[in-house]
Write a protein that holds these residues in place. Structure first.
Motif, PDB file in Angstrom:
ATOM      1  N   ARG A 176       0.851  -1.184   0.000  1.00  0.00           N
ATOM      2  CA  ARG A 176       0.000   0.000   0.000  1.00  0.00           C
ATOM      3  C   ARG A 176       0.891   1.240   0.000  1.00  0.00           C
ATOM      4  O   ARG A 176       1.663   1.464   0.934  1.00  0.00           O
ATOM      5  CB  ARG A 176      -0.915   0.026   1.237  1.00  0.00           C
ATOM      6  N   TRP A 177       0.789   2.033  -1.068  1.00  0.00           N
ATOM      7  CA  TRP A 177       1.532   3.286  -1.151  1.00  0.00           C
ATOM      8  C   TRP A 177       0.672   4.409  -0.588  1.00  0.00           C
ATOM      9  O   TRP A 177      -0.528   4.477  -0.859  1.00  0.00           O
ATOM     10  CB  TRP A 177       1.897   3.601  -2.596  1.00  0.00           C
ATOM     11  N   ASN A 178       1.268   5.274   0.193  1.00  0.00           N
ATOM     12  CA  ASN A 178       0.538   6.435   0.694  1.00  0.00           C
ATOM     13  C   ASN A 178       0.154   7.347  -0.468  1.00  0.00           C
ATOM     14  O   ASN A 178       0.926   7.533  -1.414  1.00  0.00           O
ATOM     15  CB  ASN A 178       1.383   7.202   1.713  1.00  0.00           C
ATOM     16  N   SER A 179      -1.039   7.892  -0.378  1.00  0.00           N
ATOM     17  CA  SER A 179      -1.529   8.726  -1.476  1.00  0.00           C
ATOM     18  C   SER A 179      -0.675   9.968  -1.680  1.00  0.00           C
ATOM     19  O   SER A 179      -0.541  10.459  -2.801  1.00  0.00           O
ATOM     20  CB  SER A 179      -2.983   9.133  -1.209  1.00  0.00           C
ATOM     21  N   ASP A 180      -0.074  10.482  -0.600  1.00  0.00           N
ATOM     22  CA  ASP A 180       0.761  11.677  -0.726  1.00  0.00           C
ATOM     23  C   ASP A 180       2.225  11.349  -0.988  1.00  0.00           C
ATOM     24  O   ASP A 180       3.070  12.246  -1.010  1.00  0.00           O
ATOM     25  CB  ASP A 180       0.648  12.529   0.538  1.00  0.00           C
ATOM     26  N   THR A 228       4.357   9.736   0.912  1.00  0.00           N
ATOM     27  CA  THR A 228       5.227   9.866   2.082  1.00  0.00           C
ATOM     28  C   THR A 228       5.664   8.531   2.661  1.00  0.00           C
ATOM     29  O   THR A 228       6.399   8.516   3.646  1.00  0.00           O
ATOM     30  CB  THR A 228       4.504  10.659   3.177  1.00  0.00           C
ATOM     31  N   GLY A 229       5.231   7.435   2.102  1.00  0.00           N
ATOM     32  CA  GLY A 229       5.641   6.153   2.662  1.00  0.00           C
ATOM     33  C   GLY A 229       4.950   4.998   1.974  1.00  0.00           C
ATOM     34  O   GLY A 229       4.172   5.161   1.029  1.00  0.00           O
ATOM     35  N   VAL A 230       5.239   3.795   2.470  1.00  0.00           N
ATOM     36  CA  VAL A 230       4.683   2.566   1.917  1.00  0.00           C
ATOM     37  C   VAL A 230       4.544   1.564   3.054  1.00  0.00           C
ATOM     38  O   VAL A 230       5.309   1.593   4.033  1.00  0.00           O
ATOM     39  CB  VAL A 230       5.596   2.008   0.798  1.00  0.00           C
ATOM     40  N   GLU A 289       6.234  -0.775   7.785  1.00  0.00           N
ATOM     41  CA  GLU A 289       5.888   0.588   7.394  1.00  0.00           C
ATOM     42  C   GLU A 289       7.169   1.401   7.246  1.00  0.00           C
ATOM     43  O   GLU A 289       7.972   1.498   8.182  1.00  0.00           O
ATOM     44  CB  GLU A 289       4.962   1.234   8.429  1.00  0.00           C
ATOM     45  N   ALA A 322       8.833   5.165   5.935  1.00  0.00           N
ATOM     46  CA  ALA A 322       8.573   6.572   5.634  1.00  0.00           C
ATOM     47  C   ALA A 322       9.608   7.072   4.639  1.00  0.00           C
ATOM     48  O   ALA A 322      10.777   6.662   4.665  1.00  0.00           O
ATOM     49  CB  ALA A 322       8.613   7.414   6.909  1.00  0.00           C
TER      50      ALA A 322
END
Length: 576
Positions: free
Chosen positions: A401-405, A407-409, A432, A434
């Motif tokens: 799952r990639w962060n929408s902004d 900023t991390g995965v 997780e 960042a």
């Protein structure tokens, strides 16, 4: 009244017997309800072709709607749990929402069972609506003080509906068991294990349920224990006919306790390959010859445990608990105490500095080999996970799952992965990460941190391998005949070692000795402890049950050495 409407006659009156000596019990015929022509016609509408009348009307859809149908097992046939599917299908198939049988004929049977269950579930949802209607009708009749005959019809209808509902539940449970059998028949499990999983209680909405997961975990642990015991048992096939009289004779020669000359005992043949060296001479005992090789205390305890498992008791005690053997083990440990590694074999800042330079940077121009190796190294350092846990990561939608902004995965291992240890708190734990973005305005330190960002390296690596990827595994082979296929755990560890070696070669330094891919766990966690990260977070990231594991086996001295001698002997500046 209800019996008359169903076409059942009242019980016939007893016929008077002609003679007192020839009395017979009147036969009691089993009552049978005559067929209802409208019901039979409606029942046979879909009999020739199950696909007929499959386009439901609005009334049919309204009656078949039900809240929380999946919770009560009335939605659709439950999917096969990944734990069971991983025993039969490939890892890529396990990640699908609904795994399919690998064998074509079993797949056809499985599809038919699924359709039968879905039809029965739809019937159950319609029955739920019908139950509301019948109960509402019965309550209306009771409140309106209806005639007794009408109330009898209502009560009999409720009773018949209850019996039909039970049979429907039995049918759906049997369909679930039938699908279990289809999948278990293709598994490599033994017949007792299949029987155990097949006869587990059926839970609505689940095919096997949590009980199957627990049973498999217990079976795996028991199987591993039995394999270890069997290997030790095969390595120490001691004769029972002539046991030694005491532990001192056992330590002299556990393979030949009867004192036969070396080479004449049948168990001396090939014994070296099974882990027990034969005695070196008539005046040197087996224990002495073993101590000269300076084995670790754990190795000696394995030997003693193996011998004790096959040997009779001595002085009413097992061999492992005898006082002479315990004193022998204690003396051997004092003679060769365990030596924990306290200094890392390689320097992390040196390797990180090399990862900021060519040929690794810039990433968009780096060779795929070094892009792959850098991604694996940074992920191992940032997560402190074992190579097996990194090998189990996947690029499927369920596992990343990639962060929408940006900023991390978040990364999850493949559901079919079984870690080395199974603590409940760290089972299939999420990783997780960042992103390290440049600050504004960008300075040298921020850009340097961005070059070591594992999220940036992973994103670039996944994009570069998307064109030839043939597996959902995160790390795939970048060349050769297996290009695009899943990478092995051994090769993944080799990538980490190659990064460390290349860093030292680029600086013109000699290569460190005994570099292992597993060393990233000790180095990364030790640096984290030095920077003030709580031990609880370190243990959670590394999947350790307690901080004692980190302190005893993994913590190394990564602190920079202060130049005390240079400061002491430095000449004072200025006038004396």
């Amino acid at each position: 009244m209800a019996l008359a409407r169903l076409g059942l006659d009242e019980a016939p009156a007893a016929i008077a017997q002609a003679s007192a000596f020839f009395r017979r019990v009147p036969p009691q015929d089993t009552p049978s309800v005559p067929p209802s022509q409208p019901y039979i016609e409606e029942l046979h509408r879909c009999w020739p072709d199950p696909r007929s009348l499959s386009h439901y009307t609005s009334d049919s859809r309204a009656l078949a709607s039900m809240q929380n149908a999946s919770k009560h097992g009335l939605d659709r046939m439950p999917d096969v749990e990944p734990t069971i599917a991983s025993l039969i299908v490939a890892p890529e198939e396990v990640l699908r929402p609904n795994a399919r049988c690998p064998r074509p004929q079993c797949r056809i049977t499985d599809d038919l069972l699924t359709k039968c269950y879905d039809t029965a579930a739809r019937m159950g949802r319609i029955g739920n609506s019908l139950s509301h209607l019948i109960l509402a009708l019965s309550q209306s009749l009771q409140s309106s003080s209806a005639d007794a005959s009408v109330q009898s019809l209502s009560d009999t209808s409720l009773q018949a509906f209850a019996f039909m509902t039970r049979e429907l539940g039995r049918l759906m449970s049997s369909l679930t068991l039938a699908r279990r059998q289809v999948w278990l028949a293709q598994s490599p499990l033994s017949e007792p294990c299949r029987r155990t999983l097949r006869t587990l209680p059926v839970v609505p909405g689940e095919l096997f349920g949590l009980a199957a997961q627990q049973a498999l975990d217990r079976g795996i642990q028991a199987n591993q224990t039995w394999q270890q015991f069997a290997s030790l048992r095969g390595a120490t096939s001691l004769p029972r006919q002539q046991p030694p009289q005491g532990p001192h004779q056992l330590l002299s020669d556990p393979i030949n306790p009867g004192g036969l000359p070396q080479g004449q005992h049948p168990r001396h043949r090939g014994v070296r390959g099974r882990g027990f060296p034969p005695p070196q001479g008539p005046k040197r005992t087996w224990g002495q010859s073993l101590l000269e090789k300076k084995p670790s205390a754990s190795t000696l305890r394995v030997y003693v445990a193996a011998i004790s498992s096959r040997h009779i008791k001595v002085d009413s005690q097992t061999v492992g608990s005898h006082s002479l053997v315990t004193r022998f083990l204690k003396g051997a440990q004092q003679r060769n105490p365990p030596r924990a590694v306290r200094v890392p074999s390689w320097d992390l800042p040196l390797v990180l500095g090399a990862l900021r330079l060519p040929p690794v940077e810039p990433l968009d121009q780096a060779p795929l080999k070094w892009l792959s190796a850098k991604s694996a190294f940074l992920l191992g350092i940032a997560s402190a996970k074992r190579a097996s846990e990194l090998h189990a990561l996947s690029v499927s939608e369920q596992c990343i799952r990639w962060n929408s902004d940006g900023t991390g995965v978040a990364l999850w291992p493949n559901p079919s992965f079984f870690p080395k240890r199974l603590p409940s708190a760290h089972y299939n734990q999420v990783i997780e990460l960042a992103a390290y973005g440049p600050s504004h305005p960008p300075d040298e330190e921020a850009s340097s941190a961005e070059l070591l960002c594992p999220v940036r390296a992973l994103r670039c690596y996944i994009q570069e391998t998307a064109g030839f990827r043939q597996s959902d595994a995160l790390f795939v082979c970048y060349g050769g005949p297996r290009k695009g296929q899943a990478l092995s755990r051994q090769r993944l560890s080799k990538w980490v070692v190659e990064v460390i070696e290349e860093a030292y070669k680029s600086r013109g330094l000699p290569l460190p000795l005994n570099i292992r891919g597993h060393s990233t766990r000790s180095v990364s966690t030790s640096w984290a402890a030095l920077r003030g990260v709580p031990l609880s977070e370190i243990c959670a990231a590394a999947s350790w049950a307690s901080a004692c594991t980190f302190a005893r086996f993994y913590r190394v001295n990564v602190a920079a050495h202060h130049a005390v001698a240079a400061a002491v002997f430095q000449e004072p500046s200025g006038p004396s």
